[in-house]
Enzyme design. Structure first.
Site, short mmCIF file in Angstrom:
data_model
loop_
_atom_site.label_atom_id
_atom_site.label_comp_id
_atom_site.label_asym_id
_atom_site.label_seq_id
_atom_site.Cartn_x
_atom_site.Cartn_y
_atom_site.Cartn_z
CG HIS A 138 -12.47 42.63 3.52
ND1 HIS A 138 -11.79 43.72 3.80
CD2 HIS A 138 -13.82 43.05 4.23
CE1 HIS A 138 -12.51 44.84 4.36
NE2 HIS A 138 -13.80 44.40 4.62
CG HIS A 147 -10.01 26.19 17.62
ND1 HIS A 147 -10.31 25.38 18.46
CD2 HIS A 147 -11.11 26.17 16.85
CE1 HIS A 147 -11.54 24.85 18.33
NE2 HIS A 147 -12.20 25.44 17.23
#
Length: 212
Positions: A138, A147
């Site tokens: 979250h 990446h």
């Protein structure tokens, strides 16, 4: 189905093909690559990147970058800008076997692989790779062209800059900020902020190199 051309015929291309086939939304026109010829998973390499303009003019208006982002993320970014300038739509690709909160934001050109989890309040930028089995908790913020490798875990509120590579199996504790153009080594545990333009590895992760 919408026709799409893939750019780059390396190993990452195979995973993108699998992802696209899982969606049943796009028809893969072919693949471009600067050096290789032949086929990848039965899809033809139709030429090099110089063919992209004519491919667009032929009616293929979707493209996706299949160049992985391990050593030089600027290559992916340059291709992304080129495709945009040619007029291609670069979609967001989310594998059907990933779990993405409806309260998360995922930018254009980003791919989210099988088994990845992206939780509520997360914000992922453009042209990112969120790789197999990674966890974006979250309120994480991930910049463009970054990446996150397989099985990496980003705890709540983590901030990752642009053009950064998070190595396979890395763990980033909650609230940590990692800068732009950073490489976090495989299996690292990041427990404090990391500045721009460095390589950091280990448990706990320590800076071992300044990038030029």
């Amino acid at each position: 189905m919408k026709k799409i051309v893939l750019v780059g015929a390396g190993g990452h291309c195979k995973v993108i093909i699998d992802l696209i086939e899982s969606l049943k939304e796009y028809d893969i026109f072919g693949i471009t690559d600067q050096k290789k010829q032949g086929t990848i998973l039965n899809y033809k390499i139709v030429g090099n990147d110089d063919e992209l303009q004519s491919i667009y003019k032929s009616g293929v208006h979707y493209a996706f970058i299949c160049v992985g982002g391990i050593t030089n993320l600027s290559v992916r970014n340059n291709i992304y800008l080129k495709l945009k300038n040619l007029g291609f739509n670069i979609p967001t690709l989310i594998h059907k076997d990933s779990i993405i909160s409806p309260y998360a934001h995922v930018g254009d050109g980003t791919c989210i692989m099988a088994g990845a989890i992206v939780n509520a309040g997360a914000h992922i930028g453009e042209n990112c790779i969120i790789n197999t089995g990674s966890v974006i908790e979250h309120d994480c913020k991930i910049g463009n062209n970054t990446h996150v490798s397989p099985n990496a875990a980003l705890s709540g509120g983590t901030k990752i800059g642009c053009n950064t590579h998070i190595g396979i199996g890395s763990s980033i504790i909650q609230g940590v900020a990692i800068g732009d153009n950073v490489t976090i080594g495989a299996g690292s545990v990041v427990i404090e902020n990391i500045p721009d333009n460095v390589v950091s590895v280990g448990v706990p992760s320590k800076i071992i190199k300044i990038k030029k």
